[in-house]
Design a protein around this motif. Structure first.
Motif, PDB file in Angstrom:
ATOM      1  N   THR A 373      55.068  29.193  76.949  1.00 46.92           N
ATOM      2  CA  THR A 373      54.636  28.000  77.657  1.00 46.92           C
ATOM      3  C   THR A 373      53.200  27.707  77.299  1.00 46.92           C
ATOM      4  O   THR A 373      52.525  28.516  76.628  1.00 46.92           O
ATOM      5  CB  THR A 373      54.769  28.190  79.161  1.00 46.92           C
ATOM      6  OG1 THR A 373      53.927  29.285  79.553  1.00 46.92           O
ATOM      7  CG2 THR A 373      56.212  28.495  79.552  1.00 46.92           C
ATOM      8  N   GLY A 374      52.735  26.544  77.742  1.00 46.96           N
ATOM      9  CA  GLY A 374      51.365  26.174  77.418  1.00 46.96           C
ATOM     10  C   GLY A 374      50.334  27.150  77.976  1.00 46.96           C
ATOM     11  O   GLY A 374      49.237  27.295  77.423  1.00 46.96           O
ATOM     12  N   ARG A 377      52.854  32.049  78.791  1.00 48.10           N
ATOM     13  CA  ARG A 377      53.929  32.904  79.263  1.00 48.10           C
ATOM     14  C   ARG A 377      55.093  32.843  78.289  1.00 48.10           C
ATOM     15  O   ARG A 377      55.457  31.773  77.806  1.00 48.10           O
ATOM     16  CB  ARG A 377      54.371  32.481  80.654  1.00 48.10           C
ATOM     17  CG  ARG A 377      53.340  32.815  81.747  1.00 48.10           C
ATOM     18  CD  ARG A 377      53.865  32.418  83.130  1.00 48.10           C
ATOM     19  NE  ARG A 377      54.037  30.987  83.264  1.00 48.10           N
ATOM     20  CZ  ARG A 377      55.163  30.380  83.638  1.00 48.10           C
ATOM     21  NH1 ARG A 377      56.231  31.085  83.915  1.00 48.10           N
ATOM     22  NH2 ARG A 377      55.216  29.073  83.736  1.00 48.10           N
ATOM     23  N   LEU A 378      55.689  34.021  78.022  1.00 50.99           N
ATOM     24  CA  LEU A 378      56.838  34.075  77.124  1.00 50.99           C
ATOM     25  C   LEU A 378      58.062  33.520  77.842  1.00 50.99           C
ATOM     26  O   LEU A 378      58.347  33.910  78.980  1.00 50.99           O
ATOM     27  CB  LEU A 378      57.094  35.535  76.701  1.00 50.99           C
ATOM     28  CG  LEU A 378      58.241  35.768  75.725  1.00 50.99           C
ATOM     29  CD1 LEU A 378      57.918  35.123  74.372  1.00 50.99           C
ATOM     30  CD2 LEU A 378      58.487  37.267  75.565  1.00 50.99           C
ATOM     31  N   VAL A 379      58.765  32.609  77.188  1.00 46.93           N
ATOM     32  CA  VAL A 379      59.945  31.992  77.785  1.00 46.93           C
ATOM     33  C   VAL A 379      61.126  32.905  77.539  1.00 46.93           C
ATOM     34  O   VAL A 379      61.501  33.174  76.384  1.00 46.93           O
ATOM     35  CB  VAL A 379      60.233  30.592  77.196  1.00 46.93           C
ATOM     36  CG1 VAL A 379      61.505  29.992  77.786  1.00 46.93           C
ATOM     37  CG2 VAL A 379      59.030  29.685  77.449  1.00 46.93           C
ATOM     38  N   ASP A 389      57.380  20.275  80.361  1.00 45.71           N
ATOM     39  CA  ASP A 389      56.582  21.477  80.050  1.00 45.71           C
ATOM     40  C   ASP A 389      56.266  21.518  78.566  1.00 45.71           C
ATOM     41  O   ASP A 389      57.083  21.157  77.727  1.00 45.71           O
ATOM     42  CB  ASP A 389      57.341  22.731  80.428  1.00 45.71           C
ATOM     43  CG  ASP A 389      57.394  22.927  81.931  1.00 45.71           C
ATOM     44  OD1 ASP A 389      56.637  22.227  82.635  1.00 45.71           O
ATOM     45  OD2 ASP A 389      58.160  23.819  82.395  1.00 45.71           O
ATOM     46  N   LEU A 390      55.040  21.957  78.241  1.00 47.26           N
ATOM     47  CA  LEU A 390      54.613  22.131  76.852  1.00 47.26           C
ATOM     48  C   LEU A 390      55.098  23.493  76.383  1.00 47.26           C
ATOM     49  O   LEU A 390      54.899  24.510  77.052  1.00 47.26           O
ATOM     50  CB  LEU A 390      53.089  22.068  76.731  1.00 47.26           C
ATOM     51  CG  LEU A 390      52.520  22.381  75.339  1.00 47.26           C
ATOM     52  CD1 LEU A 390      52.987  21.345  74.303  1.00 47.26           C
ATOM     53  CD2 LEU A 390      50.994  22.441  75.399  1.00 47.26           C
ATOM     54  N   LEU A 391      55.700  23.517  75.197  1.00 46.72           N
ATOM     55  CA  LEU A 391      56.174  24.759  74.607  1.00 46.72           C
ATOM     56  C   LEU A 391      55.493  24.983  73.279  1.00 46.72           C
ATOM     57  O   LEU A 391      55.258  24.029  72.513  1.00 46.72           O
ATOM     58  CB  LEU A 391      57.690  24.743  74.411  1.00 46.72           C
ATOM     59  CG  LEU A 391      58.538  24.604  75.676  1.00 46.72           C
ATOM     60  CD1 LEU A 391      60.032  24.571  75.294  1.00 46.72           C
ATOM     61  CD2 LEU A 391      58.260  25.770  76.617  1.00 46.72           C
ATOM     62  N   LEU A 392      55.182  26.249  73.002  1.00 49.67           N
ATOM     63  CA  LEU A 392      54.635  26.657  71.713  1.00 49.67           C
ATOM     64  C   LEU A 392      55.624  27.634  71.111  1.00 49.67           C
ATOM     65  O   LEU A 392      55.828  28.733  71.656  1.00 49.67           O
ATOM     66  CB  LEU A 392      53.262  27.335  71.900  1.00 49.67           C
ATOM     67  CG  LEU A 392      52.178  26.464  72.541  1.00 49.67           C
ATOM     68  CD1 LEU A 392      50.911  27.298  72.761  1.00 49.67           C
ATOM     69  CD2 LEU A 392      51.850  25.268  71.675  1.00 49.67           C
ATOM     70  N   SER A 402      56.146  21.449  71.331  1.00 51.23           N
ATOM     71  CA  SER A 402      57.214  20.547  71.785  1.00 51.23           C
ATOM     72  C   SER A 402      57.129  20.387  73.286  1.00 51.23           C
ATOM     73  O   SER A 402      56.459  21.190  73.959  1.00 51.23           O
ATOM     74  CB  SER A 402      58.588  21.101  71.377  1.00 51.23           C
ATOM     75  OG  SER A 402      58.764  22.390  71.965  1.00 51.23           O
ATOM     76  N   LEU A 403      57.782  19.306  73.769  1.00 47.76           N
ATOM     77  CA  LEU A 403      57.854  19.038  75.206  1.00 47.76           C
ATOM     78  C   LEU A 403      59.304  19.174  75.645  1.00 47.76           C
ATOM     79  O   LEU A 403      60.230  18.761  74.933  1.00 47.76           O
ATOM     80  CB  LEU A 403      57.338  17.634  75.532  1.00 47.76           C
ATOM     81  CG  LEU A 403      55.840  17.395  75.317  1.00 47.76           C
ATOM     82  CD1 LEU A 403      55.525  15.919  75.591  1.00 47.76           C
ATOM     83  CD2 LEU A 403      55.035  18.275  76.284  1.00 47.76           C
TER      84      LEU A 403
END
Length: 432
Positions: A373-374, A377-379, A389-392, A402-403
């Protein structure tokens, strides 16, 4: 019943009768010698002595007045047998007749001998003769006080022997009477004066010599007086008593720190003989010369032995040998260091390969990805995400941003909308 005296008879009073008896006794027994044993002896504060003279069957009151007592060389004691000369009189207040002593002699022993015996007993009890209090004599002394007759042979002998044996000692002569009336007091006074000079740093003495030649017991009696014994005992300076000859031992001899048989013996006890010392020095010098010569011979032999050693014949040989050993050691150290570095490099490569195989990045190379997450935190689960939510997403070669537009759950058991409100601190699902 007694008859009453006729009026014409004039009776005597007690005092008159006593006076007549006293007169008769004193006239009849003006001077008489009496032998007896002393008993009930008392010494009055006035200095008078009161005692009883007795034998097996009779006794008589006796008095010795102070003036007589001061002249006695010995003390009276109970049980002493004496011979006394005196007179008879009557002591009026008690009506007793008594013997007034004018001269006393001990029975069986001379008065002087008894007095000396009593004085020795007294001084022994006071510790005057104790060896523990006697001080060693300084040898050689720097300054000596001589107490002797100015005209006697003793002082001349001592000065002469000092000059022969050890002329470096300074002599201070204090002339004194050494016999006769008042000699004891003069000797004691001389000791006090020399001690005063010593104590007040006027003249520092190493020793004081009491000297006189021989003589009869009566001639030497001054050195048997208690006043001399006291002065010797209290002297701060060691005292040498050189009185009389070898067979004459006085009280001063017994109290002194050292007793010399003669004045000459006193000087010998105090000083070394310079002639003997010079002879001894000559012998020592000869022995020292021989010892030095012997040590020089041994030292030369030792030096020759050392000079013959290889270290002195080829002084640089040890340096060259040590240099070669140092080069050998350095070469071994270099080889050991290279070998150790090689082993360490190989070990490091092996460990790196192991770490590389365990690295998560290797998983990415096989088509997997890691999504955070932005906020980092590990998804891990889909229900922890919300639209917007912003994802890396980390893939091989980089990161994709990505969103979230929507989420879908493939696990039928987790379709309950309430699951979205579970504890946010639970570990999220892995992303892919």
């Amino acid at each position: 019943m007694s008859a009453v005296p006729k009026p014409a008879v004039q009776p005597l009073t007690v005092s008159q009768l006593t006076a007549q008896v006293r007169g008769t006794l004193e006239a009849k027994f003006l001077s008489v010698w009496v032998a007896g044993e002393v008993s009930n002896f008392t010494r009055a504060s006035s200095g008078h002595w009161y005692f009883t003279l007795k034998d097996a069957t009779a006794q008589i009151k006796t008095v010795a007045f102070r003036g007589i007592n001061l002249r006695l060389r010995f003390d009276l004691r109970n049980g002493m047998e004496i011979i006394a000369r005196g007179r008879l009189t009557v002591y009026d207040p008690k009506g007793e007749y008594q013997f007034v002593v004018e001269e006393v002699q001990p029975k069986g022993v001379g008065g002087a001998e008894l007095a000396l015996r009593q004085l020795k007993e007294k001084l022994l009890a006071k510790g005057y003769f104790s060896p523990a209090r006697k001080r060693p004599l300084p040898r050689p002394p720097q300054r000596v006080g001589l107490i002797a007759s100015a005209t006697g042979a003793a002082v001349r002998d001592m000065i002469e022997v000092f000059a022969q044996r050890w002329p470096f000692t300074e002599l201070v002569v204090r002339p004194s009477r050494v016999q006769g009336e008042g000699a004891a007091q003069d000797i004691a006074r001389a000791l006090l004066q020399l001690n005063w000079l010593h104590r007040n740093n006027k003249l520092a003495f190493d020793a004081i010599v009491l000297g006189r030649g021989g003589g009869s017991a009566e001639d030497l009696w001054a050195f048997n007086e208690e006043v001399v014994a006291d002065a010797v005992f209290k002297s701060e300076v060691p005292v040498v008593s050189a009185v009389g000859h070898e067979t004459d031992v006085t009280v001063a001899d017994l109290v002194a720190d050292h007793r010399a048989e003669t004045p000459t013996a006193a000087v010998i006890a105090l000083t070394p003989d310079r002639r003997e010392l010079l002879a001894s020095l000559g012998e020592l010098r000869e022995r020292m010369g021989e010892s030095v010569a012997r040590r020089l011979r041994l030292a030369k032999q030792r030096l020759d032995q050392i000079a013959a050693r290889q270290a002195f014949r080829l002084p640089l040989q040890r340096v060259h040998n040590a240099g070669q050993r140092l080069d050998d050691i350095a070469e071994r150290l270099h080889r050991a260091a290279r070998h150790r570095l090689l082993e360490a490099a190989q070990e490091l490569a092996g460990r790196s390969a192991q770490l590389e195989s365990l690295s998560p990045l290797q998983v990415l190379g096989r088509g997997y990805s890691l999504t955070h997450t932005g906020d980092g935190r590990l998804v891990r689960e889909v229900d922890h995400l919300r639209p917007g939510d912003l994802l890396l997403t980390r893939v091989r070669g980089g990161t994709v941003r990505s969103l979230v537009t929507a989420t879908e759950t493939t696990d039928p058991e987790r379709t309950d909308p309430g699951a979205r409100d579970s504890d946010p601190d639970q570990t999220p699902a892995a992303g892919g």
